[in-house]
Design a protein around this motif. Structure first.
Motif, short mmCIF file in Angstrom:
data_model
loop_
_atom_site.label_atom_id
_atom_site.label_comp_id
_atom_site.label_asym_id
_atom_site.label_seq_id
_atom_site.Cartn_x
_atom_site.Cartn_y
_atom_site.Cartn_z
N VAL A 1 20.89 15.69 -6.11
CA VAL A 1 22.11 16.26 -5.52
C VAL A 1 23.19 15.45 -4.70
N LEU A 2 22.21 14.09 -4.52
CA LEU A 2 22.55 12.90 -4.17
C LEU A 2 23.80 12.51 -4.97
N LEU A 3 23.22 12.07 -5.95
CA LEU A 3 24.51 12.31 -6.89
C LEU A 3 25.76 12.58 -7.20
N LEU B 1 18.73 12.66 4.64
CA LEU B 1 17.59 13.18 5.61
C LEU B 1 17.15 14.91 4.52
N THR B 2 18.07 15.60 4.82
CA THR B 2 17.24 17.15 4.07
C THR B 2 16.60 16.84 2.87
N ASN B 3 17.14 15.91 1.66
CA ASN B 3 16.15 15.40 0.44
C ASN B 3 15.24 15.01 0.85
N SER B 4 14.43 13.93 1.97
CA SER B 4 13.52 13.20 2.20
C SER B 4 12.69 13.87 3.10
N LEU B 5 13.33 15.18 4.12
CA LEU B 5 11.78 15.91 4.35
C LEU B 5 11.55 16.62 3.58
N PHE C 1 6.22 16.69 -6.67
CA PHE C 1 7.00 16.14 -5.92
C PHE C 1 8.07 15.54 -7.15
N ARG C 2 7.27 15.08 -8.15
CA ARG C 2 8.52 14.13 -8.80
C ARG C 2 9.74 15.19 -9.61
N LYS C 3 9.61 16.77 -9.31
CA LYS C 3 10.17 17.49 -9.02
C LYS C 3 11.07 18.08 -8.58
N HIS C 4 10.68 17.85 -6.86
CA HIS C 4 12.16 16.92 -5.76
C HIS C 4 12.22 15.68 -5.57
N LEU C 5 11.86 15.35 -5.89
CA LEU C 5 12.69 13.95 -6.46
C LEU C 5 13.28 13.75 -7.27
N TYR C 6 13.31 14.77 -8.78
CA TYR C 6 14.72 14.62 -9.52
C TYR C 6 15.73 15.29 -8.82
N HIS D 1 0.26 -0.69 -0.14
CA HIS D 1 0.37 0.22 -0.01
C HIS D 1 0.62 1.19 -0.38
N ALA D 2 2.20 1.29 0.74
CA ALA D 2 2.91 2.42 0.57
C ALA D 2 3.63 2.44 -0.37
N PHE D 3 3.65 1.61 -1.99
CA PHE D 3 4.55 2.15 -2.78
C PHE D 3 3.69 2.50 -3.47
N ASP D 4 2.10 1.78 -3.74
CA ASP D 4 1.00 1.97 -3.86
C ASP D 4 1.74 4.05 -3.89
N GLY D 5 1.13 4.39 -2.59
CA GLY D 5 0.83 5.67 -1.91
C GLY D 5 2.29 6.53 -3.21
N LEU D 6 3.09 6.03 -3.24
CA LEU D 6 4.56 6.34 -3.87
C LEU D 6 4.21 6.51 -5.16
N TYR D 7 4.20 5.33 -6.29
CA TYR D 7 3.29 5.30 -7.30
C TYR D 7 2.46 6.33 -7.20
N LEU D 8 1.11 6.54 -6.90
CA LEU D 8 0.49 7.77 -7.05
C LEU D 8 1.15 8.36 -7.17
N ALA D 9 1.76 9.21 -6.64
CA ALA D 9 2.71 10.90 -5.65
C ALA D 9 3.40 11.12 -7.18
N PHE D 10 3.98 9.48 -7.05
CA PHE D 10 4.89 10.14 -8.42
C PHE D 10 4.37 10.93 -9.88
N ARG D 11 3.50 9.37 -10.33
CA ARG D 11 1.66 9.73 -11.49
C ARG D 11 1.27 11.38 -11.45
N SER D 12 0.67 11.50 -10.11
CA SER D 12 -0.04 12.70 -10.05
C SER D 12 0.64 13.75 -9.19
N GLN D 13 1.64 14.22 -8.99
CA GLN D 13 1.82 14.99 -8.21
C GLN D 13 3.57 15.36 -9.31
N ARG D 14 2.65 17.23 -9.61
CA ARG D 14 4.36 17.55 -10.69
C ARG D 14 5.34 17.88 -9.42
#
Length: 135
Positions: A40-42, A59-63, A30-35, A15-28
């Motif tokens: 930054v981590l790379l 930690l700061t990026n995860s927050l 979230f995708r920008k922050h993830l990118y 269910h948690a992964f479903d939520g992450l997938y939904l957030a990734f697909r529907s929240q622009r």
């Protein structure tokens, strides 16, 4: 058993992964922050920052990502409760929730600037010293 209680850890994780997938697909955003977090981590790995500094960046990026997820939850819940009708109080709540994401994103950016900037500075000073000694 309660109506919405999960029966196993695997099911809960699913269910948690479903939520992450939904957030990734529907929240622009979230995708920008993830990118941005990925870049930054790379860069921090390429610059060989210390483990402690890497953990701070992680930690700061995860927050930022967690706050973006919570912001989406608030928006969905408020929209559902008010049936997508305009309300000043809903606008205030959404604006404050978005402000928490912005505040953490700016804080994360400042921390990344100091950590990565210091590594870039050390690298170039070491390179400059090498070139001066070489010549």
């Amino acid at each position: 058993m309660k109506k919405f209680q999960s029966t196993s850890f695997i099911k809960s994780a699913s269910h948690a992964f479903d939520g992450l997938y939904l957030a990734f697909r529907s929240q622009r955003n979230f995708r920008k922050h993830l990118y941005i977090a990925s870049v930054v981590l790379l860069i921090s790995l390429l610059l060989k920052v210390s483990i402690f500094a890497f953990c701070i960046l992680l930690l700061t990026n995860s927050l930022v990502l967690v706050l973006e997820l919570l912001n989406s939850v608030f928006e969905f819940a408020l929209d559902a409760y008010y049936k997508n009708k305009y309300s000043r109080l809903v606008k205030f709540a959404k604006d404050i929730s978005a402000a928490s994401v912005l505040l953490m994103a700016v804080t994360s950016m400042i921390i990344a600037f100091f950590i990565l900037g210091d590594r870039v500075y050390q690298y170039y000073m070491g390179l400059a010293g090498f070139l001066l000694n070489f010549g």
